[in-house]
Scaffold this motif. Structure first.
Motif, PDB file in Angstrom:
ATOM      1  N   MET A 270      61.238  78.556  75.009  1.00  0.00           N
ATOM      2  CA  MET A 270      60.619  79.745  75.533  1.00  0.00           C
ATOM      3  C   MET A 270      61.499  80.957  75.244  1.00  0.00           C
ATOM      4  SD  MET A 270      58.140  81.141  77.252  1.00  0.00           S
ATOM      5  CE  MET A 270      57.284  80.550  78.648  1.00  0.00           C
ATOM      6  N   ALA A 271      62.796  80.808  75.501  1.00  0.00           N
ATOM      7  CA  ALA A 271      63.712  81.920  75.258  1.00  0.00           C
ATOM      8  C   ALA A 271      63.682  82.315  73.785  1.00  0.00           C
ATOM      9  CB  ALA A 271      65.125  81.549  75.681  1.00  0.00           C
ATOM     10  N   ARG A 272      63.647  81.318  72.902  1.00  0.00           N
ATOM     11  CA  ARG A 272      63.595  81.600  71.466  1.00  0.00           C
ATOM     12  C   ARG A 272      62.338  82.383  71.114  1.00  0.00           C
ATOM     13  NH1 ARG A 272      64.200  76.206  68.668  1.00  0.00           N
ATOM     14  NH2 ARG A 272      65.280  75.811  70.590  1.00  0.00           N
ATOM     15  N   GLU A 273      61.215  81.999  71.711  1.00  0.00           N
ATOM     16  CA  GLU A 273      59.954  82.697  71.448  1.00  0.00           C
ATOM     17  C   GLU A 273      60.023  84.151  71.901  1.00  0.00           C
ATOM     18  OE1 GLU A 273      56.513  80.706  73.019  1.00  0.00           O
ATOM     19  OE2 GLU A 273      57.186  78.773  72.251  1.00  0.00           O
ATOM     20  N   LEU A 274      60.751  84.380  72.993  1.00  0.00           N
ATOM     21  CA  LEU A 274      60.887  85.740  73.502  1.00  0.00           C
ATOM     22  C   LEU A 274      61.987  86.512  72.786  1.00  0.00           C
ATOM     23  CD1 LEU A 274      60.567  85.013  77.328  1.00  0.00           C
ATOM     24  CD2 LEU A 274      58.855  86.072  75.860  1.00  0.00           C
ATOM     25  N   GLY A 275      62.797  85.793  72.026  1.00  0.00           N
ATOM     26  CA  GLY A 275      63.875  86.434  71.289  1.00  0.00           C
ATOM     27  C   GLY A 275      65.051  86.806  72.177  1.00  0.00           C
ATOM     28  N   ILE A 276      65.275  86.025  73.230  1.00  0.00           N
ATOM     29  CA  ILE A 276      66.403  86.284  74.130  1.00  0.00           C
ATOM     30  C   ILE A 276      67.213  85.002  74.285  1.00  0.00           C
ATOM     31  CG2 ILE A 276      65.210  88.086  75.422  1.00  0.00           C
ATOM     32  CD1 ILE A 276      64.690  86.012  77.631  1.00  0.00           C
ATOM     33  N   SER A 277      68.384  85.150  74.883  1.00  0.00           N
ATOM     34  CA  SER A 277      69.224  83.975  75.146  1.00  0.00           C
ATOM     35  C   SER A 277      68.627  83.234  76.346  1.00  0.00           C
ATOM     36  CB  SER A 277      70.654  84.445  75.396  1.00  0.00           C
ATOM     37  OG  SER A 277      71.170  83.946  76.576  1.00  0.00           O
ATOM     38  N   SER A 278      68.950  81.973  76.484  1.00  0.00           N
ATOM     39  CA  SER A 278      68.389  81.171  77.572  1.00  0.00           C
ATOM     40  C   SER A 278      69.017  81.511  78.925  1.00  0.00           C
ATOM     41  CB  SER A 278      68.556  79.684  77.276  1.00  0.00           C
ATOM     42  OG  SER A 278      69.916  79.345  77.197  1.00  0.00           O
ATOM     43  N   GLU A 279      70.211  82.091  78.943  1.00  0.00           N
ATOM     44  CA  GLU A 279      70.892  82.402  80.199  1.00  0.00           C
ATOM     45  C   GLU A 279      70.089  83.354  81.088  1.00  0.00           C
ATOM     46  OE1 GLU A 279      73.531  80.792  81.394  1.00  0.00           O
ATOM     47  OE2 GLU A 279      73.330  79.596  79.573  1.00  0.00           O
ATOM     48  N   PRO A 280      69.651  84.504  80.566  1.00  0.00           N
ATOM     49  CA  PRO A 280      68.873  85.388  81.436  1.00  0.00           C
ATOM     50  C   PRO A 280      67.567  84.730  81.906  1.00  0.00           C
ATOM     51  CG  PRO A 280      69.480  86.546  79.428  1.00  0.00           C
ATOM     52  CD  PRO A 280      69.878  85.117  79.262  1.00  0.00           C
ATOM     53  N   LEU A 281      66.976  83.946  81.040  1.00  0.00           N
ATOM     54  CA  LEU A 281      65.730  83.275  81.400  1.00  0.00           C
ATOM     55  C   LEU A 281      65.954  82.318  82.567  1.00  0.00           C
ATOM     56  CD1 LEU A 281      62.760  83.064  80.621  1.00  0.00           C
ATOM     57  CD2 LEU A 281      63.365  81.207  79.085  1.00  0.00           C
ATOM     58  N   HIS A 282      67.029  81.561  82.523  1.00  0.00           N
ATOM     59  CA  HIS A 282      67.362  80.650  83.624  1.00  0.00           C
ATOM     60  C   HIS A 282      67.611  81.439  84.910  1.00  0.00           C
ATOM     61  CE1 HIS A 282      67.412  76.891  81.508  1.00  0.00           C
ATOM     62  NE2 HIS A 282      68.238  77.360  80.583  1.00  0.00           N
ATOM     63  N   GLY A 283      68.321  82.564  84.804  1.00  0.00           N
ATOM     64  CA  GLY A 283      68.601  83.401  85.964  1.00  0.00           C
ATOM     65  C   GLY A 283      67.314  83.949  86.575  1.00  0.00           C
ATOM     66  N   TRP A 284      66.410  84.423  85.724  1.00  0.00           N
ATOM     67  CA  TRP A 284      65.140  84.955  86.224  1.00  0.00           C
ATOM     68  C   TRP A 284      64.328  83.857  86.904  1.00  0.00           C
ATOM     69  CZ3 TRP A 284      64.039  87.475  80.857  1.00  0.00           C
ATOM     70  CH2 TRP A 284      64.865  88.601  80.708  1.00  0.00           C
ATOM     71  N   TYR A 285      64.353  82.688  86.298  1.00  0.00           N
ATOM     72  CA  TYR A 285      63.603  81.561  86.862  1.00  0.00           C
ATOM     73  C   TYR A 285      64.150  81.198  88.256  1.00  0.00           C
ATOM     74  CZ  TYR A 285      61.984  76.820  87.655  1.00  0.00           C
ATOM     75  OH  TYR A 285      61.434  75.704  88.214  1.00  0.00           O
ATOM     76  N   ARG A 286      65.479  81.081  88.352  1.00  0.00           N
ATOM     77  CA  ARG A 286      66.087  80.745  89.647  1.00  0.00           C
ATOM     78  C   ARG A 286      65.783  81.806  90.694  1.00  0.00           C
ATOM     79  NH1 ARG A 286      70.299  78.855  86.309  1.00  0.00           N
ATOM     80  NH2 ARG A 286      71.375  80.845  86.489  1.00  0.00           N
ATOM     81  N   LYS A 287      65.856  83.083  90.310  1.00  0.00           N
ATOM     82  CA  LYS A 287      65.580  84.165  91.256  1.00  0.00           C
ATOM     83  C   LYS A 287      64.121  84.122  91.697  1.00  0.00           C
ATOM     84  CE  LYS A 287      65.874  89.157  91.982  1.00  0.00           C
ATOM     85  NZ  LYS A 287      65.213  88.980  93.226  1.00  0.00           N
ATOM     86  N   ALA A 288      63.207  83.920  90.772  1.00  0.00           N
ATOM     87  CA  ALA A 288      61.784  83.863  91.113  1.00  0.00           C
ATOM     88  C   ALA A 288      61.500  82.690  92.041  1.00  0.00           C
ATOM     89  CB  ALA A 288      60.938  83.759  89.844  1.00  0.00           C
ATOM     90  N   LYS A 289      62.150  81.562  91.766  1.00  0.00           N
ATOM     91  CA  LYS A 289      61.957  80.376  92.597  1.00  0.00           C
ATOM     92  C   LYS A 289      62.469  80.625  94.014  1.00  0.00           C
ATOM     93  CE  LYS A 289      62.786  75.417  92.395  1.00  0.00           C
ATOM     94  NZ  LYS A 289      63.452  74.332  91.685  1.00  0.00           N
ATOM     95  N   THR A 290      63.636  81.253  94.127  1.00  0.00           N
ATOM     96  CA  THR A 290      64.207  81.577  95.434  1.00  0.00           C
ATOM     97  C   THR A 290      63.332  82.587  96.171  1.00  0.00           C
ATOM     98  OG1 THR A 290      66.432  81.186  94.605  1.00  0.00           O
ATOM     99  CG2 THR A 290      66.248  82.471  96.612  1.00  0.00           C
ATOM    100  N   ASP A 291      62.913  83.626  95.465  1.00  0.00           N
ATOM    101  CA  ASP A 291      62.073  84.649  96.089  1.00  0.00           C
ATOM    102  C   ASP A 291      60.769  84.052  96.611  1.00  0.00           C
ATOM    103  OD1 ASP A 291      62.880  87.414  93.822  1.00  0.00           O
ATOM    104  OD2 ASP A 291      63.999  86.479  95.458  1.00  0.00           O
ATOM    105  N   ARG A 292      60.192  83.155  95.853  1.00  0.00           N
ATOM    106  CA  ARG A 292      58.929  82.537  96.266  1.00  0.00           C
ATOM    107  C   ARG A 292      59.147  81.647  97.486  1.00  0.00           C
ATOM    108  NH1 ARG A 292      55.738  78.858  92.147  1.00  0.00           N
ATOM    109  NH2 ARG A 292      57.912  78.553  91.673  1.00  0.00           N
ATOM    110  N   ALA A 293      60.279  80.965  97.553  1.00  0.00           N
ATOM    111  CA  ALA A 293      60.562  80.086  98.691  1.00  0.00           C
ATOM    112  C   ALA A 293      60.812  80.896  99.954  1.00  0.00           C
ATOM    113  CB  ALA A 293      61.765  79.208  98.383  1.00  0.00           C
ATOM    114  N   VAL A 294      61.385  82.083  99.810  1.00  0.00           N
ATOM    115  CA  VAL A 294      61.722  82.919 100.948  1.00  0.00           C
ATOM    116  C   VAL A 294      60.509  83.709 101.444  1.00  0.00           C
ATOM    117  CG1 VAL A 294      63.094  84.906 101.679  1.00  0.00           C
ATOM    118  CG2 VAL A 294      64.136  83.106 100.306  1.00  0.00           C
ATOM    119  N   ALA A 295      59.650  84.116 100.521  1.00  0.00           N
ATOM    120  CA  ALA A 295      58.502  84.946 100.885  1.00  0.00           C
ATOM    121  C   ALA A 295      57.556  84.197 101.808  1.00  0.00           C
ATOM    122  CB  ALA A 295      57.762  85.382  99.622  1.00  0.00           C
ATOM    123  N   LYS A 296      57.066  84.911 102.813  1.00  0.00           N
ATOM    124  CA  LYS A 296      56.106  84.322 103.733  1.00  0.00           C
ATOM    125  C   LYS A 296      54.704  84.614 103.210  1.00  0.00           C
ATOM    126  CE  LYS A 296      59.022  84.763 107.768  1.00  0.00           C
ATOM    127  NZ  LYS A 296      59.176  85.332 109.082  1.00  0.00           N
TER     128      LYS A 296
END
Length: 70
Positions: A1-27
């Motif tokens: 996925m990161a390759r398709e977007l033309g970015i490194s996988s590190e930011p993608l993993h960070g965004w994924y973790r943040k989105a997952k955390t935000d979704r778990a916290v949101a009511k």
């Protein structure tokens, strides 16, 4: 996925973790329709009545315990 977007996988993993955390916290936002409001009103009334009954039973129990000790 990161390759398709033309970015490194590190930011993608960070965004994924943040989105997952935000979704778990949101009511979740729940809308209550008129049937739900009526049910809530009925349940609150029932709860009040039961709390009053519990208080009455506590007082009656204390009275009979006291009478029994005489």
């Amino acid at each position: 996925m990161a390759r398709e977007l033309g970015i490194s996988s590190e930011p993608l993993h960070g965004w994924y973790r943040k989105a997952k955390t935000d979704r778990a916290v949101a009511k979740p936002v729940r809308r209550v329709d008129s049937v739900g409001r009526e049910d809530l009103k009925r349940l609150r009334k029932e709860n009040r009545e039961q709390q009053q009954m519990i208080e009455t039973l506590k007082k009656a129990t204390a009275f009979f315990v006291k009478e029994n000790d005489r």
